[in-house]
Design a protein around this motif. Structure first.
Motif, PDB file in Angstrom:
ATOM      1  N   LYS A  80       9.097 -18.208  -5.492  1.00 18.96           N
ATOM      2  CA  LYS A  80       9.675 -19.355  -4.691  1.00 18.96           C
ATOM      3  C   LYS A  80      10.138 -20.265  -5.868  1.00 18.96           C
ATOM      4  O   LYS A  80       9.235 -20.691  -6.541  1.00 18.96           O
ATOM      5  CB  LYS A  80       9.218 -19.882  -3.496  1.00 18.96           C
ATOM      6  N   ILE A  81      11.428 -20.929  -5.956  1.00 20.02           N
ATOM      7  CA  ILE A  81      11.755 -21.849  -6.711  1.00 20.02           C
ATOM      8  C   ILE A  81      12.585 -22.744  -6.077  1.00 20.02           C
ATOM      9  O   ILE A  81      13.739 -22.326  -5.713  1.00 20.02           O
ATOM     10  CB  ILE A  81      12.477 -21.066  -8.025  1.00 20.02           C
ATOM     11  N   MET A 116      10.712 -21.763 -14.683  1.00 22.68           N
ATOM     12  CA  MET A 116      10.713 -22.116 -13.385  1.00 22.68           C
ATOM     13  C   MET A 116      11.287 -23.755 -13.280  1.00 22.68           C
ATOM     14  O   MET A 116      11.787 -24.133 -12.064  1.00 22.68           O
ATOM     15  CB  MET A 116       9.062 -22.356 -12.756  1.00 22.68           C
ATOM     16  N   GLY A 136      14.951 -23.349 -13.699  1.00 24.53           N
ATOM     17  CA  GLY A 136      15.480 -22.954 -12.373  1.00 24.53           C
ATOM     18  C   GLY A 136      15.736 -24.101 -11.207  1.00 24.53           C
ATOM     19  O   GLY A 136      16.660 -24.081 -10.558  1.00 24.53           O
ATOM     20  N   VAL A 137      14.621 -24.818 -11.167  1.00 20.77           N
ATOM     21  CA  VAL A 137      14.750 -25.962 -10.028  1.00 20.77           C
ATOM     22  C   VAL A 137      15.829 -26.758 -10.477  1.00 20.77           C
ATOM     23  O   VAL A 137      16.474 -27.306  -9.628  1.00 20.77           O
ATOM     24  CB  VAL A 137      13.392 -26.860 -10.061  1.00 20.77           C
ATOM     25  N   CYS A 165      16.425 -17.581 -14.209  1.00 21.41           N
ATOM     26  CA  CYS A 165      17.686 -18.719 -14.432  1.00 21.41           C
ATOM     27  C   CYS A 165      18.788 -18.381 -14.028  1.00 21.41           C
ATOM     28  O   CYS A 165      19.535 -18.857 -13.122  1.00 21.41           O
ATOM     29  CB  CYS A 165      17.336 -19.401 -15.509  1.00 21.41           C
TER      30      CYS A 165
END
Length: 239
Positions: A32-33, A76, A79-80, A103
């Motif tokens: 989960k990101i 991560m 990615g956010v 990503c």
């Protein structure tokens, strides 16, 4: 073309069989990101695979550790950011040193066309597995690219990468790769994330001559063994 990952017609079952043939059991972990959930292929018994590599070293063979298989904190964080920022219209993305392609998968989940690239055949195989597993293969293509030596016949609005500046000898070649492949369209940028301890000095000394650089430090809280990591998130756009 020996790598099944580079064959567009390869089915999920064929890709999974190729991964199992080399690494043994494969599982898909939910990651989960930023509110988005992906299923990412992981080697079930990585210690056993590493032991097999050690045996090859004892036999005098040269091996490379599967660093691409780790989900890095920098991926991560990047990615956010990719889930939140506003790209240019009809943006195209290239992820370099993609590893498992997290990503790029997140960018594709927003409807953008993405090329996942890596120099490692195994990384490309896992990129394809992840793309198909997450029903994103219609937005994603996979290419074997060594950004130190290869050229592509296309440009991209966004070149993204995490932990790609860890070796000094690749930093200047990577800069020249960006010069050739980053679109000149307004809003196009290179987006990089890395552990703050990796300065990327040679790369950024060159980049600041022709690009504006914006750096943000982001604290990432990992598991109990990893602790907190400070990640540098860098945006690099035309002056």
């Amino acid at each position: 073309m020996n790598n099944i990952a580079l064959k567009p017609e390869a089915s999920f079952d064929e890709l999974l069989a190729a991964a199992r043939n080399k690494f043994g059991a494969i599982k898909f972990e939910s990651v989960k990101i930023g509110g988005k959930e992906l299923e990412i292929a992981q080697v079930v018994d990585m210690p056993a695979y590493l032991d097999s590599l050690i045996d090859k070293i004892r036999g005098g063979k040269k091996i490379e550790l599967p660093l691409w298989a780790k989900i890095w904190p920098s991926s991560m964080v990047l990615g956010v950011y990719l889930l939140k920022f506003k790209p240019v219209e009809k943006a195209t993305f290239l992820e370099v040193g993609a590893g498992g392609g997290i990503c790029g998968l997140l960018a594709a989940s927003r409807g953008y066309n993405v090329v996942l690239s890596d120099v490692d055949d195994d990384a490309l195989l896992f990129c394809r597995l992840n793309a198909v597993r997450n029903n994103l293969d219609d937005k994603i293509s996979v290419k074997k690219i060594d950004f130190c030596s290869d050229e592509m016949n296309e440009k991209f609005n966004y070149i993204i990468g995490s932990e790609v500046l860890y070796q000094e000898n690749i930093q200047i070649p990577f800069y020249h790769f960006i010069e050739k492949h980053l679109s000149k369209d307004d809003g196009s940028e290179t987006l990089l994330a890395m552990d703050k301890k990796r300065s990327g000095r040679l790369f950024f000394e060159e980049a600041q001559k022709n690009y504006r650089l914006m750096r943000q430090e982001v604290s990432f809280a990992g598991n109990e063994t990893e602790g907190k990591t400070l990640i540098s998130l860098v945006r690099m756009g035309a002056l």
